[in-house]
Structures are given as structure tokens and as C-alpha cells.
Design an enzyme around this catalytic site. Structure first.
Site, PDB file in Angstrom:
ATOM      1  N   ASN A  82       0.856  -1.186   0.000  1.00  0.00           N
ATOM      2  CA  ASN A  82       0.000   0.000   0.000  1.00  0.00           C
ATOM      3  C   ASN A  82       0.892   1.235   0.000  1.00  0.00           C
ATOM      4  O   ASN A  82       2.039   1.164   0.441  1.00  0.00           O
ATOM      5  CB  ASN A  82      -0.814   0.055   1.293  1.00  0.00           C
ATOM      6  CG  ASN A  82      -2.028  -0.835   1.256  1.00  0.00           C
ATOM      7  OD1 ASN A  82      -2.049  -1.851   0.572  1.00  0.00           O
ATOM      8  ND2 ASN A  82      -3.029  -0.455   2.003  1.00  0.00           N
ATOM      9  N   ARG A  83       0.356   2.353  -0.394  1.00  0.00           N
ATOM     10  CA  ARG A  83       1.060   3.621  -0.244  1.00  0.00           C
ATOM     11  C   ARG A  83       0.968   4.043   1.216  1.00  0.00           C
ATOM     12  O   ARG A  83      -0.133   4.121   1.761  1.00  0.00           O
ATOM     13  CB  ARG A  83       0.390   4.715  -1.060  1.00  0.00           C
ATOM     14  CG  ARG A  83       0.624   4.637  -2.520  1.00  0.00           C
ATOM     15  CD  ARG A  83       0.065   5.909  -3.176  1.00  0.00           C
ATOM     16  NE  ARG A  83      -0.242   5.642  -4.570  1.00  0.00           N
ATOM     17  CZ  ARG A  83       0.675   5.597  -5.533  1.00  0.00           C
ATOM     18  NH1 ARG A  83       1.953   5.809  -5.258  1.00  0.00           N
ATOM     19  NH2 ARG A  83       0.314   5.347  -6.768  1.00  0.00           N
TER      20      ARG A  83
END
Ligand code: CTP
Ligand code: CA
Length: 228
Positions: A34-35
């Protein structure tokens, strides 16, 4: 002799904080993630320590210096993050700020997957990761007195976050709008809605450090209603 440290309102409390992304390996050189910069979780860990809590920070891979006065456990995958969190119990406060990958690859390749000219790309079979926030929120003797989750949403933020609070069984949710145009993801500022059992509060946009300070103060007030 040095003056004894002034014990903060969270002295004697143990706080567990998760932060950063998790990396879910595909093969030795590739992963799903994920960011997440990890910044908001690191700031929360630091702010809780500043109020006297003993803090265990379980962090996925981030490019941040370890906060001072905090015990840091570095992990890579969601499964490792869950194990490290369970090892850290019991605690009084859990704040799950990590952007945990929702899935991992069913069969991680032990050798690098090679491109083969003319062949189709490999198909990845994904399986769900454990939900660390839901796990820590499960009623039982080890459940922290206060469990706080985060919700990163792009649409109908408050409604989604309120539903998430109930679905996960946590006490509070810190909701934020991560549409790219808000600049929150990866940025230094945050604009949150705090959702508790009493309703929703919109906070003004402020630095992530200030969000952390205010959240830590709210947590202290939960344990010591006289503290403000
Ligand atoms: N979380 C967690 N473990 C997971 C997934 C999420 O602990 N496997 C926690 C996050 O740290 C956050 C909260 O759950 O505190 C909400 O995460 P989010 O990704 O917004 O919610 P999900 O339930 O995963 O739902 P979706 O991604 O589908 O919106
Ligand atoms: Ca998710």
C-alpha cells in the site's frame, strides 16, 4: 542530581502503535504494498511517549528515523505485523495506523519469476491477510481498554469510517480523505474526522504532528477525564 521526570498523564500505560505499509512478497525481488509514508503512525507513537506512555511501535518498511523513547519492531508482512502485535500484549492502548496490505500472494515464489518471451504474464492468486485491528479489538482478557483504528477513504468518508468502526469492533476511528487532490497521502498535513461512540468530530486541517498531539491528548483524557 537531575530532577525526576514529570510523569505524564499516560505514565504506567502501555501503548501499541502500528505504522507504515506492509510488503507482501511475490518472489525474492517483487512485492505488493500500500502507499504509506508511516509518518502519521510514527508521530502518534512519539506523542504518546511524550505523555508518559511506554510505547511499542510495530512498523512496516518506511524511510523514517526511529522515534526516540519508543521500542521499535520492524516487520515486513501483515502476518509478521500481527505476530509482533500479539507478542506486545498486554497493552492499554492500541492505535492501528498501518496501511496493511489486504492480501498476500498465495504461493510466494522462492526464485525470481522470469519473463518468458511470448508467454502470458503470471497470474497471482491472492489470499486475505489477517485483520490486525479487528484481532486486537476482539473481546477478551487481553483486549486493550482503548483500540483506535484509522480509515483511509476516497468517498463518503464519514459513513465508510463509521461503518468500519462497527465492523472492526474498535472504539474510535480516525478517518481521512485520501483522494489524491487532498495531498494527505505522503504529505505532511492531515485533515481528520474522529469517530467515537459519541459521534463524529471534524478537526481542522493541521500538520500530522499536531494531529498526533491532539489524538494523544484525547487518549489521555479517556484514561484520566480530568486531564485536558
Ligand atoms: N487494518 C489492519 N489489518 C488489516 C487491514 C486493515 O489492522 N489487514 C487496519 C488499519 O491499520 C486501519 C483500519 O484497519 O486502522 C482500516 O484499514 P482500511 O484499509 O481503511 O480498511 P479495510 O477494513 O482494510 O477496508 P478497505 O481497505 O476495503 O476499505
Ligand atoms: Ca484495507
Amino acid at each position: 542530581l537531575a530532577e525526576p521526570a514529570i510523569p505524564g498523564p499516560l505514565a504506567g500505560r502501555h501503548a501499541l502503535v502500528t505504522a507504515g505499509p506492509t510488503h507482501e512478497p511475490i518472489d525474492p525481488v517483487r512485492y505488493l504494498a500500500n502507499r504509506s509514508s508511516g509518518r502519521q503512525g510514527y508521530e502518534v507513537a512519539q506523542a504518546l511517549a511524550a505523555l508518559g506512555a511506554r510505547v511499542t511501535l510495530v512498523s512496516g518498511p518506511v524511510d523514517l528515523p526511529p522515534p526516540t523513547g519508543v521500542t521499535l519492531h520492524r516487520v515486513e508482512t501483515a502476518r509478521q505485523m500481527l505476530a509482533a502485535c500479539r507478542d506486545a500484549l498486554p497493552c492499554d492502548i492500541a492505535v492501528c495506523a498501518a496501511a496493511v496490505a489486504d492480501w498476500h500472494v498465495a504461493a510466494e515464489a522462492t526464485r525470481k519469476i522470469k519473463k518468458t518471451a511470448g508467454a502470458l504474464p503470471p497470474a497471482l492468486t491472492l489470499v486475505p491477510n489477517p485483520d490486525i485491528l479487528a484481532d486486537l479489538s476482539t473481546p477478551g482478557p487481553n483486549r486493550p481498554a482503548l483500540v483506535v483504528g484509522f480509515a483511509a477513504e476516497t468517498d463518503t468518508v464519514e459513513q465508510h469510517a463509521a461503518a468500519k468502526r462497527l465492523a472492526k469492533g474498535c472504539d474510535w476511528i480516525v478517518a481521512n480523505d485520501v483522494r489524491p487532490e487532498t495531498g494527505i497521502m505522503g504529505g505532511m498535513e492531515n485533515e481528520i474526522i474522529l469517530i467515537t461512540g459519541d459521534g463524529a468530530e471534524q478537526w481542522p486541517r493541521m500538520g500530522k504532528q499536531d494531529v498526533a498531539t491532539h489524538l494523544a491528548e484525547r487518549i489521555a483524557a479517556f484514561f484520566t477525564p480530568d486531564f485536558s
